[in-house]
Design a protein around this motif. Structure first.
Motif, short mmCIF file in Angstrom:
data_model
loop_
_atom_site.label_atom_id
_atom_site.label_comp_id
_atom_site.label_asym_id
_atom_site.label_seq_id
_atom_site.Cartn_x
_atom_site.Cartn_y
_atom_site.Cartn_z
N LEU A 57 0.82 -1.20 0.00
CA LEU A 57 0.00 0.00 0.00
C LEU A 57 0.86 1.25 0.00
O LEU A 57 1.95 1.26 0.59
N ALA A 58 0.37 2.29 -0.63
CA ALA A 58 1.04 3.58 -0.57
C ALA A 58 0.99 4.11 0.87
O ALA A 58 0.01 3.89 1.58
N PRO A 59 2.03 4.83 1.30
CA PRO A 59 2.04 5.35 2.67
C PRO A 59 0.82 6.21 3.00
O PRO A 59 0.36 6.21 4.15
N SER A 60 0.29 6.90 2.02
CA SER A 60 -0.84 7.79 2.28
C SER A 60 -2.12 7.05 2.64
O SER A 60 -3.05 7.66 3.19
N VAL A 61 -2.19 5.76 2.33
CA VAL A 61 -3.41 5.00 2.61
C VAL A 61 -3.17 3.82 3.54
O VAL A 61 -4.12 3.16 3.97
N ALA A 62 -1.91 3.52 3.85
CA ALA A 62 -1.59 2.39 4.73
C ALA A 62 -2.27 2.58 6.08
O ALA A 62 -2.27 3.69 6.63
N GLY A 63 -2.86 1.50 6.59
CA GLY A 63 -3.57 1.57 7.86
C GLY A 63 -5.05 1.93 7.70
O GLY A 63 -5.83 1.76 8.64
N ARG A 64 -5.41 2.44 6.52
CA ARG A 64 -6.82 2.79 6.27
C ARG A 64 -7.42 1.96 5.14
O ARG A 64 -8.62 1.63 5.18
N PHE A 65 -6.63 1.63 4.14
CA PHE A 65 -7.10 0.86 2.99
C PHE A 65 -6.55 -0.56 3.07
O PHE A 65 -5.49 -0.81 3.64
N ALA A 72 -11.30 -11.35 -9.31
CA ALA A 72 -11.62 -10.01 -8.81
C ALA A 72 -10.61 -9.57 -7.76
O ALA A 72 -10.01 -10.39 -7.05
N VAL A 73 -10.43 -8.27 -7.69
CA VAL A 73 -9.68 -7.65 -6.60
C VAL A 73 -10.57 -6.59 -5.98
O VAL A 73 -11.48 -6.07 -6.64
N TYR A 74 -10.27 -6.27 -4.73
CA TYR A 74 -11.09 -5.33 -3.99
C TYR A 74 -10.20 -4.32 -3.28
O TYR A 74 -9.05 -4.61 -2.93
N LEU A 75 -10.74 -3.15 -3.07
CA LEU A 75 -10.06 -2.13 -2.29
C LEU A 75 -11.02 -1.66 -1.22
O LEU A 75 -11.99 -0.95 -1.52
N GLN A 76 -10.79 -2.10 0.01
CA GLN A 76 -11.59 -1.66 1.13
C GLN A 76 -10.99 -0.37 1.67
O GLN A 76 -9.83 -0.34 2.07
N MET A 77 -11.77 0.68 1.64
CA MET A 77 -11.28 2.00 2.04
C MET A 77 -12.03 2.45 3.29
O MET A 77 -13.25 2.64 3.25
N ASN A 78 -11.30 2.60 4.38
CA ASN A 78 -11.88 3.03 5.65
C ASN A 78 -11.32 4.38 6.05
O ASN A 78 -10.27 4.81 5.55
N ASP A 79 -12.01 5.04 6.96
CA ASP A 79 -11.57 6.34 7.47
C ASP A 79 -11.23 7.28 6.31
O ASP A 79 -10.16 7.90 6.28
N LEU A 80 -12.14 7.38 5.37
CA LEU A 80 -11.89 8.18 4.18
C LEU A 80 -11.77 9.66 4.52
O LEU A 80 -12.47 10.17 5.41
N ARG A 81 -10.91 10.32 3.79
CA ARG A 81 -10.64 11.75 3.96
C ARG A 81 -10.94 12.48 2.67
O ARG A 81 -10.97 11.87 1.59
N GLU A 82 -11.12 13.79 2.76
CA GLU A 82 -11.45 14.55 1.56
C GLU A 82 -10.33 14.42 0.52
O GLU A 82 -10.61 14.44 -0.69
N GLU A 83 -9.11 14.27 0.96
CA GLU A 83 -8.00 14.14 0.02
C GLU A 83 -7.96 12.79 -0.69
O GLU A 83 -7.15 12.58 -1.60
N ASP A 84 -8.84 11.87 -0.30
CA ASP A 84 -8.97 10.60 -1.02
C ASP A 84 -9.88 10.73 -2.24
O ASP A 84 -10.00 9.79 -3.03
N THR A 85 -10.50 11.89 -2.39
CA THR A 85 -11.37 12.12 -3.54
C THR A 85 -10.57 12.03 -4.83
O THR A 85 -9.56 12.72 -5.00
N ALA A 86 -11.03 11.16 -5.73
CA ALA A 86 -10.30 10.93 -6.98
C ALA A 86 -11.09 9.96 -7.83
O ALA A 86 -12.05 9.33 -7.36
N VAL A 87 -10.64 9.80 -9.07
CA VAL A 87 -11.08 8.69 -9.90
C VAL A 87 -10.10 7.54 -9.64
O VAL A 87 -8.89 7.73 -9.75
N TYR A 88 -10.64 6.40 -9.28
CA TYR A 88 -9.83 5.22 -8.96
C TYR A 88 -9.83 4.27 -10.15
O TYR A 88 -10.88 3.97 -10.73
N TYR A 89 -8.64 3.79 -10.48
CA TYR A 89 -8.46 2.91 -11.63
C TYR A 89 -7.89 1.57 -11.20
O TYR A 89 -6.94 1.51 -10.40
N CYS A 90 -8.43 0.52 -11.79
CA CYS A 90 -7.88 -0.81 -11.62
C CYS A 90 -6.89 -1.06 -12.76
O CYS A 90 -7.14 -0.66 -13.91
#
Length: 114
Positions: free
Chosen positions: A59-67, A77-95
């Motif tokens: 995981l990238a350091p910016s999301v480690a511990g939360r994703f 299939a792969v999954y991305l569980q995203m917890n404790d989301l922050r406004e700076e997580d706003t983005a288009v996510y690509y697989c």
């Protein structure tokens, strides 16, 4: 060729959770690793998470511990569980699938806002 389809994005309040899914089809036996990237407006695309032969994701350091990234080989299939989301997580996510070529999904919007 490999096709990737993401789902699970949307609007969530800060501190909330979302789970992204990415289902692969086509020549899935050629896939060596799967990754998630994201791109916020005005920014370049950035790495979020990677999972390869081992079940433990990087995981990238910016999301480690939360994703958390996981996979289900039976469902391709792969999954991305995203917890404790922050406004700076706003983005288009690509697989992304890494194989003989580099394959991308169409992207899915995640918006974190109150």
């Amino acid at each position: 060729q490999v096709q990737l389809v993401e789902s699970g994005g949307g609007l969530v309040q800060p501190g909330g959770s979302l789970r992204l899914s990415c289902v692969a089809s086509g020549n899935i036996d050629s896939i060596k690793a799967m990754r998630w990237y994201r791109q916020a407006p005005g920014n370049s695309r950035e790495f979020v998470a990677l999972i390869g032969d081992q079940p433990i994701a990087n995981l990238a350091p910016s999301v480690a511990g939360r994703f958390r990234m996981s996979r289900d080989n039976a469902k391709a299939a792969v999954y991305l569980q995203m917890n404790d989301l922050r406004e700076e997580d706003t983005a288009v996510y690509y697989c992304n699938a890494v194989g003989p070529d580099n394959y991308w999904g169409q992207g899915i919007q995640v918006t974190v806002s109150s």
